[in-house]
Design a protein around this motif. Structure first.
Motif, PDB file in Angstrom:
ATOM      1  N   ASN A 233      32.835  45.738  31.182  1.00  0.00           N
ATOM      2  CA  ASN A 233      33.356  44.370  31.114  1.00  0.00           C
ATOM      3  C   ASN A 233      34.552  44.098  32.037  1.00  0.00           C
ATOM      4  O   ASN A 233      35.149  43.032  31.987  1.00  0.00           O
ATOM      5  CB  ASN A 233      33.732  44.015  29.664  1.00  0.00           C
ATOM      6  CG  ASN A 233      33.420  42.571  29.357  1.00  0.00           C
ATOM      7  OD1 ASN A 233      32.382  42.065  29.800  1.00  0.00           O
ATOM      8  ND2 ASN A 233      34.284  41.894  28.635  1.00  0.00           N
TER       9      ASN A 233
ATOM     10  N   LYS B  87      32.791  44.563  37.052  1.00  0.00           N
ATOM     11  CA  LYS B  87      32.206  45.372  38.137  1.00  0.00           C
ATOM     12  C   LYS B  87      30.970  44.700  38.739  1.00  0.00           C
ATOM     13  O   LYS B  87      30.856  44.613  39.955  1.00  0.00           O
ATOM     14  CB  LYS B  87      31.871  46.771  37.616  1.00  0.00           C
ATOM     15  CG  LYS B  87      31.235  47.674  38.667  1.00  0.00           C
ATOM     16  CD  LYS B  87      31.209  49.118  38.229  1.00  0.00           C
ATOM     17  CE  LYS B  87      30.505  49.300  36.905  1.00  0.00           C
ATOM     18  NZ  LYS B  87      29.039  49.155  36.977  1.00  0.00           N
ATOM     19  N   SER B  88      30.070  44.260  37.888  1.00  0.00           N
ATOM     20  CA  SER B  88      28.854  43.624  38.419  1.00  0.00           C
ATOM     21  C   SER B  88      29.198  42.382  39.234  1.00  0.00           C
ATOM     22  O   SER B  88      28.637  42.163  40.308  1.00  0.00           O
ATOM     23  CB  SER B  88      27.914  43.228  37.279  1.00  0.00           C
ATOM     24  OG  SER B  88      27.671  44.331  36.453  1.00  0.00           O
ATOM     25  N   SER B  89      30.128  41.594  38.727  1.00  0.00           N
ATOM     26  CA  SER B  89      30.530  40.378  39.449  1.00  0.00           C
ATOM     27  C   SER B  89      31.133  40.728  40.802  1.00  0.00           C
ATOM     28  O   SER B  89      30.854  40.067  41.809  1.00  0.00           O
ATOM     29  CB  SER B  89      31.547  39.582  38.627  1.00  0.00           C
ATOM     30  OG  SER B  89      31.045  39.319  37.345  1.00  0.00           O
TER      31      SER B  89
ATOM     32  N   ASP C 245      42.017  35.529  39.059  1.00  0.00           N
ATOM     33  CA  ASP C 245      42.065  34.074  38.835  1.00  0.00           C
ATOM     34  C   ASP C 245      42.489  33.711  37.418  1.00  0.00           C
ATOM     35  O   ASP C 245      42.895  32.594  37.144  1.00  0.00           O
ATOM     36  CB  ASP C 245      40.693  33.462  39.130  1.00  0.00           C
ATOM     37  CG  ASP C 245      39.623  34.003  38.197  1.00  0.00           C
ATOM     38  OD1 ASP C 245      39.254  33.308  37.248  1.00  0.00           O
ATOM     39  OD2 ASP C 245      39.166  35.152  38.418  1.00  0.00           O
TER      40      ASP C 245
ATOM     41  N   ALA D 239      36.093  37.516  41.408  1.00  0.00           N
ATOM     42  CA  ALA D 239      34.732  37.125  41.766  1.00  0.00           C
ATOM     43  C   ALA D 239      34.597  35.607  41.694  1.00  0.00           C
ATOM     44  O   ALA D 239      33.888  34.992  42.485  1.00  0.00           O
ATOM     45  CB  ALA D 239      33.737  37.806  40.839  1.00  0.00           C
ATOM     46  N   THR D 240      35.311  35.020  40.762  1.00  0.00           N
ATOM     47  CA  THR D 240      35.259  33.560  40.571  1.00  0.00           C
ATOM     48  C   THR D 240      35.875  32.837  41.762  1.00  0.00           C
ATOM     49  O   THR D 240      35.324  31.853  42.253  1.00  0.00           O
ATOM     50  CB  THR D 240      36.018  33.174  39.285  1.00  0.00           C
ATOM     51  OG1 THR D 240      35.600  34.039  38.237  1.00  0.00           O
ATOM     52  CG2 THR D 240      35.740  31.730  38.905  1.00  0.00           C
TER      53      THR D 240
END
Ligand code: GDP
Length: 180
Positions: free
Chosen positions: A11, A14-16, A123, A156-157
């Motif tokens: 959570n 990492k994937s993002s 962010d 990532a956002t």
């Protein structure tokens, strides 16, 4: 080909981050459910290097034996990978230094695995708080390490950190090529 591994608590984002770095949405599935990335995935980037997606560690909700299996998996990876150049350890920039992350980085150090830190989800914090948290992290690291490892700030956002991380990897790859 040189390999760069990405790892962190489940959570942590990492994937993002991997999706952002590779620019391909479908590559690493994101999920709100921890523990979804269960196997080691390799992605070939620009035909020049491999991005290695390692399983997340430190789920609250799995059994001890599952945790041990994951640990074995991860340690087996690090023991075998001769091509591994650097492990990027992802740290959620919102949290205080966590023992599990500190222990993991110490383990990397003991096994001579070079690593960098990526502070994720930047962010979510006001700039002042982000700065304070990172300073706090640096202080904590310096209690154990002689110097702070190379680190990056990402979101990532907000698409933050992508260029810096990719440029860092490219610069190492270029050095490796020049020395060959
Ligand atoms: P993983 O388990 O480490 O692969 O984490 P994921 O990439 O699946 O992200 C976990 C959760 O955090 C998801 O709900 C994501 O939408 C969220 N998340 C990931 N990265 C960011 C980020 O940079 N900013 C914000 N605001 N949320 C993020």
């Amino acid at each position: 080909l040189p390999e760069y591994a990405f790892i962190g608590r489940s959570n942590v984002g990492k994937s993002s981050l991997i999706n952002m770095l590779t620019g391909r949405k479908a590559l690493a599935k994101t999920s709100a459910k921890p523990g979804k990335t269960q196997l080691i995935n390799h992605f070939l980037i620009n035909k020049e290097w491999h991005l290695v997606d390692l399983p997340g560690y430190g789920y609250a909700k799995v059994s001890k034996s599952t945790k041990r299996t994951f640990q074995k998996f991860i340690t087996a990876y690090f023991d075998k990978r001769k091509q591994l150049i650097c492990a990027f350890v992802l740290i959620d920039s919102r949290h205080d230094p966590q023992p599990i992350d500190m222990e993991f980085m110490q383990w990397l150090g003991e096994h001579q695995v070079p690593f960098c830190i990526i502070f994720t989800k930047a962010d979510k914090l006001k700039p002042k708080v982000l700065e304070k948290n990172i300073n706090n992290y640096q202080e904590k690291m310096l209690e154990i390490w002689e110097e702070m490892p190379e680190f990056f700030i990402s979101s990532a956002t907000a698409k933050l950190g992508q260029e810096e991380i990719l440029e860092y990897i490219d610069s190492i790859n270029n050095e490796l090529k020049a020395n060959n």
